[in-house]
Design a protein around this motif. Structure first.
Motif, mmCIF file in Angstrom:
data_model
loop_
_atom_site.group_PDB
_atom_site.id
_atom_site.type_symbol
_atom_site.label_atom_id
_atom_site.label_comp_id
_atom_site.label_asym_id
_atom_site.label_seq_id
_atom_site.Cartn_x
_atom_site.Cartn_y
_atom_site.Cartn_z
ATOM 1 N N ARG A 94 3.883 22.263 26.001
ATOM 2 C CA ARG A 94 3.631 23.340 25.108
ATOM 3 C C ARG A 94 4.616 24.575 25.454
ATOM 4 O O ARG A 94 4.849 25.503 24.538
ATOM 5 N N ASN A 95 5.013 24.652 26.842
ATOM 6 C CA ASN A 95 6.097 25.789 27.233
ATOM 7 C C ASN A 95 7.405 25.462 26.335
ATOM 8 O O ASN A 95 8.050 26.276 25.923
ATOM 9 N N ALA A 96 7.856 24.202 26.364
ATOM 10 C CA ALA A 96 9.069 23.709 25.757
ATOM 11 C C ALA A 96 8.833 24.152 24.001
ATOM 12 O O ALA A 96 9.885 24.860 23.636
ATOM 13 N N ALA A 97 7.928 23.526 23.642
ATOM 14 C CA ALA A 97 7.497 23.724 22.089
ATOM 15 C C ALA A 97 7.669 25.287 21.834
ATOM 16 O O ALA A 97 8.070 25.742 20.735
ATOM 17 N N GLY A 98 6.917 26.086 22.583
ATOM 18 C CA GLY A 98 6.717 27.475 22.457
ATOM 19 C C GLY A 98 8.061 28.228 22.627
ATOM 20 O O GLY A 98 8.194 29.026 21.830
ATOM 21 N N LEU A 99 8.931 27.669 23.511
ATOM 22 C CA LEU A 99 10.126 28.500 23.591
ATOM 23 C C LEU A 99 11.011 28.097 22.573
ATOM 24 O O LEU A 99 11.643 29.033 21.943
ATOM 25 N N ARG A 100 10.720 26.911 21.777
ATOM 26 C CA ARG A 100 11.661 26.735 20.639
ATOM 27 C C ARG A 100 11.057 27.509 19.789
ATOM 28 O O ARG A 100 12.040 28.101 18.645
ATOM 29 N N THR A 101 9.855 27.387 19.337
ATOM 30 C CA THR A 101 9.160 27.948 18.050
ATOM 31 C C THR A 101 8.921 29.527 18.216
ATOM 32 O O THR A 101 8.516 30.392 17.208
ATOM 33 N N ALA A 145 4.255 40.230 23.986
ATOM 34 C CA ALA A 145 5.826 40.463 24.345
ATOM 35 C C ALA A 145 6.107 39.363 25.395
ATOM 36 O O ALA A 145 7.270 38.917 25.495
ATOM 37 N N SER A 146 5.207 38.899 26.120
ATOM 38 C CA SER A 146 5.561 37.697 27.088
ATOM 39 C C SER A 146 5.490 36.248 26.426
ATOM 40 O O SER A 146 5.753 35.277 27.135
ATOM 41 N N HIS A 147 4.917 36.356 24.984
ATOM 42 C CA HIS A 147 4.991 35.185 24.377
ATOM 43 C C HIS A 147 3.766 34.099 24.923
ATOM 44 O O HIS A 147 3.800 32.940 24.765
ATOM 45 N N ARG A 148 2.926 34.951 25.467
ATOM 46 C CA ARG A 148 1.733 34.101 26.141
ATOM 47 C C ARG A 148 0.635 34.131 24.912
ATOM 48 O O ARG A 148 0.009 33.279 24.902
ATOM 49 N N ASN A 203 10.320 47.713 27.230
ATOM 50 C CA ASN A 203 9.226 47.058 27.096
ATOM 51 C C ASN A 203 9.432 45.599 27.140
ATOM 52 O O ASN A 203 8.906 44.713 26.312
ATOM 53 N N TYR A 204 10.486 45.214 28.076
ATOM 54 C CA TYR A 204 10.524 43.753 28.236
ATOM 55 C C TYR A 204 9.511 43.119 29.226
ATOM 56 O O TYR A 204 9.078 43.648 30.217
ATOM 57 N N PHE A 205 9.203 41.978 28.548
ATOM 58 C CA PHE A 205 8.294 41.067 29.772
ATOM 59 C C PHE A 205 9.023 39.773 29.622
ATOM 60 O O PHE A 205 9.574 39.226 28.530
ATOM 61 N N VAL A 206 8.852 39.039 30.783
ATOM 62 C CA VAL A 206 9.839 37.679 31.043
ATOM 63 C C VAL A 206 8.997 36.857 29.813
ATOM 64 O O VAL A 206 7.497 36.898 29.844
ATOM 65 N N ASN A 207 9.657 35.840 29.098
ATOM 66 C CA ASN A 207 9.079 35.169 28.459
ATOM 67 C C ASN A 207 8.425 33.822 29.017
ATOM 68 O O ASN A 207 9.022 33.139 29.933
ATOM 69 N N ARG A 208 7.083 33.790 28.978
ATOM 70 C CA ARG A 208 6.411 32.733 29.825
ATOM 71 C C ARG A 208 6.723 31.447 29.508
ATOM 72 O O ARG A 208 6.548 30.595 30.444
ATOM 73 N N ASN A 209 7.193 31.258 28.174
ATOM 74 C CA ASN A 209 7.271 29.659 27.767
ATOM 75 C C ASN A 209 8.440 29.477 28.502
ATOM 76 O O ASN A 209 8.630 28.195 29.026
ATOM 77 N N ALA A 210 9.617 30.305 28.352
ATOM 78 C CA ALA A 210 10.725 29.761 29.032
ATOM 79 C C ALA A 210 10.623 29.552 30.581
ATOM 80 O O ALA A 210 10.986 28.688 31.239
ATOM 81 N N ALA A 211 9.984 30.620 31.374
ATOM 82 C CA ALA A 211 9.846 30.437 32.652
ATOM 83 C C ALA A 211 8.963 29.370 33.004
ATOM 84 O O ALA A 211 9.166 28.507 33.776
ATOM 85 N N GLY A 212 7.851 29.025 32.079
ATOM 86 C CA GLY A 212 6.973 27.803 32.392
ATOM 87 C C GLY A 212 8.020 26.690 32.378
ATOM 88 O O GLY A 212 7.661 25.610 32.995
ATOM 89 N N ARG A 266 11.000 26.143 32.944
ATOM 90 C CA ARG A 266 11.821 25.737 34.072
ATOM 91 C C ARG A 266 11.064 25.513 35.121
ATOM 92 O O ARG A 266 11.404 24.550 36.034
ATOM 93 N N THR A 267 10.025 26.263 35.518
ATOM 94 C CA THR A 267 9.130 26.152 36.794
ATOM 95 C C THR A 267 8.130 25.113 36.742
ATOM 96 O O THR A 267 7.646 24.756 37.592
ATOM 97 N N HIS A 268 7.704 24.429 35.471
ATOM 98 C CA HIS A 268 6.634 23.572 35.288
ATOM 99 C C HIS A 268 5.348 24.007 35.658
ATOM 100 O O HIS A 268 4.371 23.508 36.302
ATOM 101 N N GLN A 269 5.198 25.386 35.307
ATOM 102 C CA GLN A 269 3.910 25.922 35.859
ATOM 103 C C GLN A 269 3.599 26.874 34.689
ATOM 104 O O GLN A 269 4.587 27.330 33.858
ATOM 105 N N SER A 270 2.356 27.025 34.444
ATOM 106 C CA SER A 270 1.800 27.978 33.318
ATOM 107 C C SER A 270 1.329 29.193 34.023
ATOM 108 O O SER A 270 1.145 30.213 33.241
#
Lengths: 343, 343
Positions: free
Chosen positions: A53-60, A120-123, B48-57, B59-63
């Motif tokens: 989901r992280n990869a898919a979410g990052l893309r979309t 904002a964090s795409h959570r 109002n920046y927040f780390v994109n959780r999808n991208a971070a996740g 990379r790190t394989h964590q959610s």
DNA sequence: CTGAAAGCGCTTACAG
DNA sequence: CTGAAAGCGCTTACAG
């Protein structure tokens, strides 16, 4: 044949196709030949593969997740709302699941720093806000959310100029139904116990419904039968005591919440008055307790089921870029023993 | 200066550093000079920046997310559990937030297809399972989860050979406390109402505690005072009726749940027996209703607060690769009026 | 203390 | 109907 943490590339190798085709097949793209698609699905199942989901979410740029923010009253003692929220939660997760969304839950204090970050964090793709609180404070936060372009829906009263889109119980209608029920039973002097201030719009609306029912019956609200009270058993108890001390005569009580109603009944019974014979009592909320007190409380019930579905529908529409209209849901009068309609 | 959906690269440009430095600064890496770090934090806040959780996740394989799976009894009428779960939910989200985890909630039927996917799809790092159900079915699912290398903790009874790690109420101890309380009040013939089958381990454990308390007092459990009943008010009512019809003499009832206890009290009172004067009654669960029935019910309370914290602690430890021991939490006897300890 | 670079695992235009 | 390729926005070894 056994891969530890399979990716779409592993599936592709096994199926003898490209990774792109695997991705398409798993999303059931019509571009992929049925035979190929089936083969890929089969392999994915065998490997216990699920799309990352992280990869898919990052893309979309989507998370397919809704954040449900529950605001608690600061005092923390108000279990009524919590119980209502629980059934809301239940219905929200169900409705969300049907539309392919997960639900992230967070309990918050109104005073907490606010959660623009969920989106904002795409959570989460959008927020659902549940909870009553100090209205003025609440509103400011909503404005901040709106300013940050956050998508959100609120469960609560419909208020003019309030930022965002809201769904809620038609409290005015509920107050009307409760009062009308008392009038239909022949009650003439109906006391109102609850707040009326603008800061608590739901109480104010219930009061407005009370007034409308009276007017419709050709009566006017009697000021002396109106006692302010916040939502607690003991305040309901005290309110009725005050009424009795003042020597007011009344044959019914519309309590703006069940807790107040239960306190009111206690005070009446202690004073030797019979409920509903001497005084009818209606509450509002239909908390689980309401069915178990003696006499069982007649009250007004919010529809959590439809409410939850509407909230989810609303936020998903917003996420999809559609316009959403705020709306109110008519509550339902639950007739039990405290008014004398059944005997 | 205003960027729509800022990324770490935007921050980097604004701060005149590399994107890598921004990433480090935002995670408070000691590698970054304090002055630089502060500057970056400031800019991030302004945008109002927040780390994109999808991208971070990715990379790190964590959610940094826990999935809370609530299993509902199939009949859907058991609000007792729901209420307990609500306070659990509350405590779980709080504990999780403290450790930096979000909580994804899903309500499930035991019969649903299971959710290995939460972890496999990297939506959650681990699962928390809440809910009583048919034990045999449950167990099979747990084995499947374990086989798929899913990290999970369960709230429930401690059962031999059960896959995974569990925390739960020490039901045996609770049954002991309840029964001991009755014995201490001088009660001699204590009836037991509830299930005993192996399929419901929590009831069986409560019964075991009942037996232990009796034995410790030099008494033996009396078979004729044992009536099987599932968890409902009406079944508690019927159980006591049966006892009375049979002409058994008893001066106390240990009901394995509050709902049963409430039904039992109703049957006793209808038969003209006074609670607690003639018969003492103890329940188990401390559902909200317990405090409001007449007489207020003495009962055994599970500690949702500590329970929630332990579950979160457990799953987070598992996620971090630590070993976790299953454990039981001692419940607490809540003394009210139904046993005569206070009068 | 900082930067350039690789790569996490997808989705989706683009080309065929 | 399928493939090669780019790129989403991060984190983190590697090099300096």
């Amino acid at each position: 044949m056994k891969v530890d943490n399979p990716t779409s590339r592993d599936i592709a190798d096994l199926a003898g196709v490209s990774q792109a085709t695997v991705s398409r097949a798993l999303r059931n793209s019509p571009l992929v030949r049925e035979e190929t698609r089936n083969r890929i699905h089969k392999i994915a199942r065998e490997l216990n593969y699920f799309v990352n989901r992280n990869a898919a979410g990052l893309r979309t740029h989507q998370s397919n997740t809704l954040a449900l923010l529950l605001f608690e009253d600061t005092d923390g003692t108000d279990t009524t709302m919590n119980l209502f929220f629980l059934s809301m939660l239940d219905n929200i997760t169900r409705s969300a699941a049907k539309l392919g969304y997960d639900v992230l839950v967070s309990l918050q204090q109104i005073s907490d720093d606010w959660h623009i970050q969920y989106q904002a964090s795409h959570r989460a793709d959008g927020l659902i806000l549940l909870g009553y609180g100090d209205y003025a404070e609440y509103r400011e936060k909503l404005a901040a959310l709106a300013a940050a372009n956050t998508r959100f829906v609120i469960w609560g009263p419909l208020v003019m100029d309030q930022p965002g889109c809201s769904f809620g119980c038609d409290n005015e209608n509920g107050g009307y139904q409760a009062t009308r029920h008392l009038i239909d039973l022949g009650r003439k002097r109906i006391a109102y116990i609850g707040r009326m201030a603008r800061r608590s719009p739901e109480h104010a609306a219930r009061y407005a419904g009370y007034v409308r029912a009276l007017r419709e019956a050709g009566e006017a609200p009697i000021d002396k039968l109106r006692v302010p009270a916040d939502n607690s058993e003991s305040l309901g108890y005290e309110a009725v005591q005050r009424l009795l001390e003042r020597g007011e005569s009344f044959d019914a009580v519309f309590a703006v919440t069940d807790l107040i109603a239960i306190g009111a009944m206690r005070a009446l019974q202690e004073a030797g008055l019979r409920v509903p014979h001497d005084v009818s009592v209606v509450g509002f909320d239909d908390m689980p307790l309401a069915a178990y007190v003696t006499p069982a409380l007649t009250t007004v019930q919010q529809n959590a089921q439809i409410g939850g579905a509407r909230l989810v529908e609303g936020i998903v529409n917003l996420i999809e870029g559609k316009t959403v209209q705020s709306g109110l849901l008519a509550p339902r009068l639950v007739v039990r023993e405290s008014c004398g309609a059944k005997s």
